[in-house]
Scaffold this motif. Structure first.
Motif, PDB file in Angstrom:
ATOM      1  N   ILE A   1       0.868  -1.200   0.009  1.00  0.00           N
ATOM      2  CA  ILE A   1       0.076  -0.134   0.121  1.00  0.00           C
ATOM      3  C   ILE A   1       0.897   1.234  -0.081  1.00  0.00           C
ATOM      4  N   THR A   2       0.584   2.328  -0.761  1.00  0.00           N
ATOM      5  CA  THR A   2       1.242   3.464  -0.714  1.00  0.00           C
ATOM      6  C   THR A   2       0.527   4.715  -0.981  1.00  0.00           C
ATOM      7  N   ASN A   3       0.620   5.793  -0.401  1.00  0.00           N
ATOM      8  CA  ASN A   3      -0.125   7.038  -0.790  1.00  0.00           C
ATOM      9  C   ASN A   3       0.818   8.087  -0.627  1.00  0.00           C
ATOM     10  N   ASN A   4       0.665   8.848  -1.645  1.00  0.00           N
ATOM     11  CA  ASN A   4       1.247  10.163  -2.034  1.00  0.00           C
ATOM     12  C   ASN A   4       0.633  11.248  -2.378  1.00  0.00           C
ATOM     13  N   ASN A   5       0.865  12.405  -1.742  1.00  0.00           N
ATOM     14  CA  ASN A   5       0.106  13.690  -1.877  1.00  0.00           C
ATOM     15  C   ASN A   5       1.007  14.730  -1.787  1.00  0.00           C
TER      16      ASN A   5
END
Length: 488
Positions: free
Chosen positions: A305-309
Motif C-alpha cells: 500500500i502506498t499513498n502520496n500527496n
C-alpha cells in the motif's frame, strides 16, 4: 507620665492631621482619575465588523460586548490588559499602555472551530448537543494508510459500524444507525454542501473535518434521505498567510494473519468417507488424489500500500487558493488484485470588491478498481488435489464430486487475472458569486456539478486444465470460446 498640651499645640496637631487627610484624599482621587475610556472596532479576517465579541479586563469581571458595527467602549484601570474572545476565533490579549483607541482584527482558529457544528442550514454550539453528533478532525483520517476515507473511521465512532472487506479499494460497509430502512442502510454524504451517494473519490489528505449526525432531530432538515444518518465532509481551504507547499508519502504492507483453520488431505478423506458411509454410499477412491494443498496459502499474498500527496496553499487579503493532488495504490490480499486512484482538489476564492467575491471548488478522481476474486472457492475446494501438473504444464481439475460445481481456485486467481478492466471517473464541485449589500443582507448564486462515468470491459479466455478422467487428460472449461463484453 501623661503630658498635657497647651491650646496652641493642640490646634497645630489638628491642622497637621487635617493636612495629611487631604493629601491622602488627593492621592486617591488622582489614582481614581487615571482610569480612562478605551474605544475601538473589532473585525474578522475580511475586515467585516463582528457583533457580540466579548471584551474583558484581564483578572476582573469587568467587560463589554461589541455592538452592531463591531464597536465597543470600556473603562479600564492603569496597566490593564484586555482579552478579546469570540466563538470560532483565536483569543487575543492586548495590553492597553498609553493607547486610547484599540482596533482588533480577529483570526480564525482551527481548534475553536470544533466548538461549532453545522446542522443542515444552521449551527449550534457543540457543548449544547448530545453525543449523537460526532466530529472527526482531518488529521485523524489523513494519518491512516487507506485509500477510502471511511476506512479510517473504523473503531473511532460509537454507534457507527464499519466493516472492511479487505479487497483492494473496496468501499467499506457502514451503518450509522443500524439497518433501519427498507431502502438500504447507506448514509447520506454532504461534501462541501453537495449531496453525494459515496465519497470514495475523495483524498483523505484533503479532508478538513467530518461530522457524523445520528440523532433524528439533527437529521430532520434532510428529510427521508437522512434516515440512515448523515456524514458531512468539509474539504480543506486556504488560510491567510504565506504560500505553503506540503509533500507527504507513506507505504505499508497488509497480510491475512488469522486464516480459517481447515483439515489436511488425510483428515478430509476420513471425514468425506464417513459422510458417504452414513448416507449408505460406497467410499470414494482417493488413490489418484495424493495432493495435500492449503488453498488459502495458494491464493493469498502480502499486499503493498502506498499513498502520496502534494498540496499548495496560499492566501492574501483578496485571494486564496488550494491545490491538492494525490496518488494511492493498493494491492489486495488475493494475488493479482490491485487498485489505484488519482485525486485532484482545487478551490479558489477571489474578493473582487469589499462587497463582492467569486470562487469555485472541485473534487475529482480517476479510479482503476481491482479485478477482485472470491475466497469462497479456496475454502470449499478439496485439499487432495494438486495445484499444478508439471508434466502437462496445466492447473489440475478437482475431484469428480466437486469439479461440476467449482474449478481449481488458481484458475480464477491466475488464469482469469486482469481479465476485467474497469475505469471510473468522478467529479463534484461548484462555482459561486456572493454579494453583500446594505449591512445585514447577502445574495449568493451557486451552480453545482456532480459527474460520474464508469466503464467495464471483460475478456473471457479459453482455459484448459489437467483432468485424468478426460480424453488426452486435458479438459476445456466453459464453452471453449473467447468473448468480450463491455458496459458503460
Amino acid at each position: 507620665m501623661k503630658r498635657n498640651l497647651n491650646p496652641p499645640m493642640k490646634r497645630a496637631l489638628r491642622l497637621k492631621n487635617l493636612f495629611l487627610t487631604v493629601c491622602f484624599l488627593l492621592i486617591g482621587t488622582a489614582a481614581f482619575s487615571q482610569e480612562r475610556t478605551i474605544t475601538g472596532v473589532v473585525t474578522d479576517s475580511f475586515k467585516e465588523p463582528l457583533i457580540g465579541v466579548s471584551i474583558v479586563v484581564q483578572g476582573t469581571n469587568t467587560g463589554v460586548v461589541t455592538g452592531l458595527d463591531g464597536d465597543y467602549s470600556i473603562q479600564v484601570p492603569p496597566n490593564a490588559t484586555l482579552d478579546f474572545s469570540y466563538v470560532g476565533m483565536e483569543k487575543q490579549s492586548i495590553k492597553v499602555g498609553n493607547q486610547s483607541v484599540i482596533n482588533v482584527q480577529m483570526k480564525e482558529g482551527s481548534q475553536m472551530l470544533a466548538e461549532t457544528v453545522v446542522i443542515g442550514y444552521g449551527s449550534a454550539k457543540k457543548r449544547d448537543l448530545t453525543g449523537s453528533i460526532t466530529n472527526i478532525k482531518g488529521d485523524e483520517i489523513a494519518n491512516k494508510p487507506v485509500a477510502n476515507p471511511l476506512s479510517a473511521l473504523q473503531g473511532k465512532v460509537a454507534g457507527v459500524q464499519i466493516i472492511n472487506s479487505g479487497k483492494a479499494g473496496a468501499d467499506p460497509e457502514i451503518r450509522v444507525r443500524g439497518t433501519n430502512s427498507i431502502n438500504g442502510y447507506k448514509p447520506l454524504y454532504v461534501v462541501d454542501g453537495l449531496f453525494n451517494d459515496n465519497i470514495n473519490f475523495l483524498n483523505p489528505q484533503d479532508i478538513e473535518s467530518m461530522e457524523i449526525l445520528k440523532d433524528p432531530s439533527s437529521l430532520a432538515i434532510f428529510g427521508v434521505r437522512g434516515a440512515n444518518g448523515v456524514i458531512i465532509i468539509t474539504t480543506k481551504k486556504a488560510k491567510e498567510g504565506q504560500t505553503r507547499v506540503n509533500i507527504n508519502g507513506s507505504f505499508g504492507f497488509k497480510a491475512i494473519t488469522n486464516k480459517i483453520a481447515m483439515v489436511d488431505a488425510d483428515g478430509f478423506k476420513l471425514l468425506y468417507n464417513e459422510q458417504l458411509k452414513n448416507e449408505g454410499n460406497p467410499e470414494y477412491n482417493f488413490s489418484d488424489w495424493t495432493g495435500n494443498t492449503n488453498w488459502q496459502d495458494e491464493i493469498f499474498q502480502t499486499g503493498f500500500i502506498t499513498n502520496n500527496n502534494i498540496s499548495i496553499t496560499g492566501a492574501s487579503d483578496r485571494h486564496s487558493f488550494y491545490l491538492g493532488a494525490g496518488y494511492a495504490y493498493e494491492q489486495g490480499n488475493i494475488k493479482h488484485e490491485k487498485y489505484s486512484k488519482i485525486t485532484l482538489n482545487i478551490s479558489n476564492d477571489y474578493k473582487v470588491t469589499d462587497n463582492f467575491k467569486v470562487g469555485f471548488q472541485f473534487n475529482g478522481a480517476r479510479m482503476l478498481p481491482a479485478d477482485s476474486k472470491s475466497v469462497a472457492t479456496a475454502l470449499r475446494a478439496a485439499p487432495v488435489a494438486e495445484v499444478y501438473n508439471k508434466e502437462y504444464g496445466l492447473y489440475t481439475s478437482l475431484p469428480g464430486f466437486q469439479k461440476a460445481q467449482m474449478n481449481n481456485p488458481m484458475v480464477d486467481v491466475e488464469l482469469k487475472a486482469n481479465t476485467t478492466k474497469a475505469e471510473n471517473y468522478r467529479g463534484s464541485g461548484n462555482i459561486y458569486g456572493q454579494w453583500d449589500f446594505l449591512q445585514h443582507f447577502q445574495f449568493k448564486a451557486m451552480f453545482s456539478l456532480d459527474y460520474a462515468s464508469n466503464s467495464t470491459r471483460t475478456y473471457t479466455p479459453i482455459i484448459k486444465v489437467y483432468d485424468a478422467s478426460a480424453e488426452d487428460d486435458i479438459a476445456t472449461l466453459g464453452t471453449g470460446k473467447t468473448g468480450v463484453t463491455q458496459a458503460k
